[in-house]
Design an enzyme around this catalytic site. Structure first.
Site, PDB file in Angstrom:
ATOM      1  CB  VAL A  17      41.808  87.384  66.892  1.00  0.00           C
ATOM      2  CG1 VAL A  17      40.438  86.739  67.484  1.00  0.00           C
ATOM      3  CG2 VAL A  17      41.736  87.174  65.387  1.00  0.00           C
ATOM      4  CD  GLU A  18      47.154  91.499  69.911  1.00  0.00           C
ATOM      5  OE1 GLU A  18      47.877  90.307  70.140  1.00  0.00           O
ATOM      6  OE2 GLU A  18      46.689  92.455  70.521  1.00  0.00           O
ATOM      7  CB  THR A  19      47.618  85.324  67.008  1.00  0.00           C
ATOM      8  OG1 THR A  19      48.491  86.293  67.380  1.00  0.00           O
ATOM      9  CG2 THR A  19      48.321  84.115  66.493  1.00  0.00           C
ATOM     10  NE  ARG A  77      53.109  86.925  66.825  1.00  0.00           N
ATOM     11  CZ  ARG A  77      52.589  87.798  67.706  1.00  0.00           C
ATOM     12  NH1 ARG A  77      51.453  87.752  68.218  1.00  0.00           N
ATOM     13  NH2 ARG A  77      53.547  88.605  68.227  1.00  0.00           N
ATOM     14  CD  GLN A  81      43.081  90.330  71.376  1.00  0.00           C
ATOM     15  OE1 GLN A  81      43.078  90.671  70.296  1.00  0.00           O
ATOM     16  NE2 GLN A  81      41.838  90.444  71.936  1.00  0.00           N
TER      17      GLN A  81
END
Length: 361
Positions: free
Chosen positions: A78-80, A112, A299
């Site tokens: 994942v990004e966040t 993030r 994400q």
């Protein structure tokens, strides 16, 4: 690659895109809305019995949550990360062990971080000060409280500036409404007001109130309940907005305390109206965050300690979900056969990201 048995999640969001807005109603530039009073979607009748049977089987073969064993795999997928605050980052005014190091590690990996709380007693700015007091470097833009969500929702529907908002809640809601440019009344100021009931007494209320916002309120009293009730029942088109319906909250780390849902329930009972909920598990905040940061929901990993708010919030938004057992939900509650809300993974606390990472190197 992260994998688990297929599961089906049922949205319990009472306001999932069931709002209808018209330019021809009586309120402000004539806003009207219709919100469903049902918490669950209905299944349309179908003459094909075999199809219905397959649907029933799908709903009953639900995967159970898996213990988090490989933190790196989840982190890399994942990004966040969206974190709940109470029960995940802190309990009361006490920081949960290992939180600073965990957040630093995630930031070092370029993730993030967003912090979402249903607690409406503080504004984003006030929450920023709490993070700072606890030694955490978190910017105001990374914080989304349900007090902010209430004001953001009113802005999103172009709530007219000549209408007022009556608040059953605390300072956080007032500050966010003021920042958004809305007129308001109520809040802590009405905490000391009493009603002297005598023959023929009629309580007056402001007919220009176009919305009643109800959040957690340590100063709730009969005056506020009656005032909010009058506005909703007698002002044409008056909105009933709840910051959340949490049953309990962590005012201290010693025990659980009655949450904002108890205040919302009082107004729901007296008006016989379902509120429009802007906090978790409503998708409003998730949609707002996705648009604000340009995030793909696939994400995102939602990390929380409550099944019926945090985990459902993530599932309603199409995100990965991680339950931590450092707050409200215990392992026995999660694994109880009557529990129908299953996260993707569970672990004891977010600092397990560090220990589980170390064991997989």
């Amino acid at each position: 690659m992260l994998s688990r048995a297929a599961s089906v999640s049922v949205s319990a969001n009472p306001s999932n895109h069931l709002l209808l807005f018209s330019r021809n109603s009586q309120l402000h530039n004539n806003l009207s809305y219709a919100a469903s009073s049902s918490n669950f979607p209905s299944i349309t009748r179908n003459n094909n019995t075999s199809r219905i049977s397959r649907m029933i089987n799908t709903f009953t073969t639900r995967a159970t949550a898996q213990p988090l064993q490989n933190a790196d795999e989840l982190i890399d997928s994942v990004e966040t990360f969206i974190f709940d605050c109470d029960g995940v980052i802190w309990k009361g005014d006490k920081l949960i062990d290992g939180v600073p190091e965990t957040l630093d590690m995630l930031r070092s990996k370029g993730k993030r971080l967003v912090f979402v709380t249903n607690n409406s007693t503080k504004s984003r700015k006030q929450y920023g000060k709490k993070f700072e007091t606890l030694g955490l470097n978190v910017s105001e833009e990374e914080i989304f409280a349900s007090s902010f969500a209430a004001a953001a929702y009113l802005k999103s529907i172009n709530f007219p500036k000549d209408k007022k908002v009556y608040v059953i809640g605390e300072d956080g809601i007032l500050k966010e409404l003021e920042l958004a440019g809305f007129q308001y009344l109520g809040g802590p100021e009405d905490g000391g007001k009493k009603i002297e009931l005598k023959p023929g007494f009629l309580m007056e209320h402001d007919e220009s109130v176009g919305a009643v916002v109800v959040g957690f309120d340590r100063y709730v009293n009969y005056f506020k309940i009656q005032y909010g009730t009058l506005c909703i029942r007698e002002n044409p088109g008056c909105l009933f907005i709840a910051t959340n319906r949490d049953a309990v909250t962590h005012l201290t780390d010693a025990q659980e305390w009655a949450g904002g849902g108890s205040m919302v329930g009082a107004i729901q009972g007296s008006t016989q109206r379902e509120p429009l909920v802007v906090g978790k598990p409503s998708t409003f905040m998730m949609d707002y965050l996705a648009n604000e940061f340009g995030i793909l929901k696939s994400q995102i990993c939602m990390v929380g300690d409550r099944l019926d708010t945090d985990i459902l919030f993530g599932q309603n938004g199409g995100c990965k979900t991680l339950l931590v057992l450092s707050g409200v939900t215990t392992l026995s509650v999660l694994q109880n056969p009557s529990n129908t809300i299953q996260p993707d993974f569970y672990t004891n606390k977010i600092s397990d990201f560090l220990s589980l990472k170390a064991t997989t190197v």
